[in-house]
Design a protein around this motif. Structure first.
Motif, short mmCIF file in Angstrom:
data_model
loop_
_atom_site.label_atom_id
_atom_site.label_comp_id
_atom_site.label_asym_id
_atom_site.label_seq_id
_atom_site.Cartn_x
_atom_site.Cartn_y
_atom_site.Cartn_z
N PHE A 188 0.83 -1.20 0.00
CA PHE A 188 0.00 0.00 0.00
C PHE A 188 0.87 1.26 0.00
O PHE A 188 0.46 2.29 -0.51
N GLY A 189 2.03 1.16 0.61
CA GLY A 189 2.88 2.33 0.77
C GLY A 189 2.37 3.25 1.86
O GLY A 189 1.20 3.23 2.22
N GLY A 190 3.27 4.04 2.41
CA GLY A 190 2.91 5.05 3.40
C GLY A 190 3.53 6.38 3.02
O GLY A 190 4.57 6.43 2.36
N ARG A 191 2.87 7.47 3.42
CA ARG A 191 3.41 8.78 3.05
C ARG A 191 2.98 9.84 4.06
O ARG A 191 1.80 9.94 4.42
N SER A 192 3.93 10.64 4.51
CA SER A 192 3.65 11.87 5.24
C SER A 192 3.81 13.03 4.27
O SER A 192 4.57 12.94 3.29
N THR A 193 3.10 14.12 4.54
CA THR A 193 3.19 15.30 3.69
C THR A 193 3.39 16.53 4.56
O THR A 193 2.67 16.71 5.56
N ALA A 194 4.37 17.35 4.21
CA ALA A 194 4.65 18.58 4.95
C ALA A 194 4.45 19.78 4.03
O ALA A 194 4.87 19.76 2.87
N ILE A 195 3.80 20.80 4.56
CA ILE A 195 3.55 22.03 3.82
C ILE A 195 4.10 23.21 4.61
O ILE A 195 3.79 23.37 5.80
N LYS A 196 4.93 24.01 3.96
CA LYS A 196 5.40 25.24 4.58
C LYS A 196 4.36 26.32 4.32
O LYS A 196 4.06 26.65 3.17
N MET A 197 3.79 26.85 5.39
CA MET A 197 2.70 27.81 5.28
C MET A 197 3.23 29.23 5.07
O MET A 197 4.43 29.49 5.16
N ALA B 68 1.06 13.47 9.47
CA ALA B 68 2.06 12.53 9.98
C ALA B 68 1.57 11.10 9.83
O ALA B 68 0.72 10.65 10.58
N SER B 69 2.13 10.39 8.85
CA SER B 69 1.66 9.04 8.58
C SER B 69 2.80 8.05 8.36
O SER B 69 2.55 6.92 7.93
N THR B 70 4.03 8.48 8.62
CA THR B 70 5.19 7.59 8.52
C THR B 70 6.13 7.92 9.69
O THR B 70 5.99 8.95 10.34
N GLN C 201 4.16 23.63 13.33
CA GLN C 201 3.06 24.25 14.07
C GLN C 201 1.84 23.34 14.18
O GLN C 201 1.05 23.48 15.11
N TYR C 202 1.69 22.40 13.23
CA TYR C 202 0.53 21.51 13.25
C TYR C 202 0.95 20.09 12.90
O TYR C 202 1.67 19.86 11.93
N ILE C 203 0.49 19.14 13.71
CA ILE C 203 0.66 17.72 13.45
C ILE C 203 -0.74 17.15 13.25
O ILE C 203 -1.60 17.27 14.13
N ILE C 204 -0.95 16.52 12.10
CA ILE C 204 -2.30 16.10 11.71
C ILE C 204 -2.39 14.58 11.61
O ILE C 204 -1.56 13.93 10.97
N VAL D 272 -7.31 5.36 11.36
CA VAL D 272 -6.21 4.40 11.42
C VAL D 272 -4.84 5.02 11.18
O VAL D 272 -3.82 4.33 11.27
N HIS D 273 -4.79 6.31 10.89
CA HIS D 273 -3.51 6.98 10.68
C HIS D 273 -3.12 7.75 11.95
O HIS D 273 -3.03 8.98 11.95
N HIS D 274 -2.87 7.00 13.01
CA HIS D 274 -2.53 7.61 14.29
C HIS D 274 -1.23 7.06 14.88
O HIS D 274 -0.76 7.53 15.91
N LEU D 275 -0.64 6.08 14.21
CA LEU D 275 0.47 5.33 14.81
C LEU D 275 1.70 6.17 15.09
O LEU D 275 2.48 5.85 16.00
N PHE D 276 1.91 7.24 14.34
CA PHE D 276 3.13 8.02 14.48
C PHE D 276 2.90 9.38 15.13
O PHE D 276 3.82 10.19 15.22
N LEU D 277 1.70 9.63 15.60
CA LEU D 277 1.40 10.93 16.18
C LEU D 277 2.22 11.20 17.44
O LEU D 277 2.73 12.31 17.65
N ALA D 278 2.36 10.19 18.29
CA ALA D 278 3.12 10.37 19.52
C ALA D 278 4.59 10.67 19.22
O ALA D 278 5.23 11.50 19.89
#
Length: 243
Positions: free
Chosen positions: A30-39, A48-50, A67-70, A75-81
């Motif tokens: 399936f692959g996993g991906r996090s995405t970061a955006i500079k505001m 945060a998904s990886t 400033q924000y961790i989403i 089910v995409h909560h495993l890496f939040l901590a």
């Protein structure tokens, strides 16, 4: 020890992806991906998904203060901590279904599905959000107008996950199928079956359809660089057709 599997890429100006191999049930790529955006204010918003490995953290730190961790869905909560520990001053926001499953030590600053629907979290000048209360995984779709990009977790798949497996010996193809594209009959059936509130789904699918995006960054599968709007319309045709 360095990480040899993460693909770090600037997809477009101020939008970075962190793509890694991930197999559903340990079998299906399936692959996993996090995405970061500079505001616009210089801060960083990240889905945060990886895992936050050293290479990922170094690039994020280079972009600016987080400033924000989403958390994007149930089910995409495993890496939040992991992310919150590294960036303790960042606001942590996720759907209620993710909060219920996440590390119980976490304190959330915003909860889709509990907060009032019109709640603003502070990133809305740069990124729009649509909480899918009628989708089984309680996903949130995001829109970055500056780059005409939509970001999502499980609402839309674009398999195989070629980029996410590009640093492995696997092709990332689904066994016996090869691919699962938004325009496929099977994806349409999956999209229809994942809805458990038809009225809410029609409302939220239309909200996203009205956004002016061309690119879709999914958590699972390759980035759709152009034609993203049509991919969304194809995948969710059952909710957009008059009936």
């Amino acid at each position: 020890m360095g990480d040899k599997f993460t693909v770090i890429r600037e997809v477009t100006t101020n939008v970075w992806t962190f793509s890694r191999p991930f197999a559903r049930f340990g079998i299906i790529p399936f692959g996993g991906r996090s995405t970061a955006i500079k505001m616009g204010n210089g801060g960083v918003w990240i889905l945060a998904s990886t895992t936050l490995n050293p290479e990922t953290k170094a690039k994020i730190d280079e972009l600016g203060p987080v400033q924000y961790i989403i958390g994007a869905d149930a089910v995409h909560h495993l890496f939040l901590a992991e992310f919150k520990k590294a960036y303790p001053t960042a606001k942590l926001i996720a759907p209620a279904a993710a909060v219920e499953r996440a590390d119980k030590t976490l304190v959330f600053d915003g909860v889709w599905g509990r907060d009032a629907p019109d709640t603003k979290y502070g990133f809305e000048e740069d990124i729009k959000a649509c909480y899918f209360s009628g989708f089984r995984n309680r996903d949130v779709a995001f829109f970055h107008p500056a780059s005409a990009t939509m970001i999502e977790a499980d609402l839309l798949l674009n398999l195989p996950c070629t980029e996410q497996y590009s640093k492995t010996t696997s092709s990332g193809a689904i066994p016996f199928m090869g691919s699962l594209k938004p325009s496929s009959w099977l994806h349409g059936k999956i999209s229809a079956n994942m809805g458990d509130d038809q009225a809410a789904m029609k409302r939220d699918v239309k909200t996203v359809a009205d956004w002016d995006f061309q690119r879709i960054i999914p958590c699972h599968g390759d980035v759709i660089e152009t034609g993203g709007k049509q991919a969304w319309l194809d995948a969710y045709k059952s909710y957009l057709d008059p009936a």
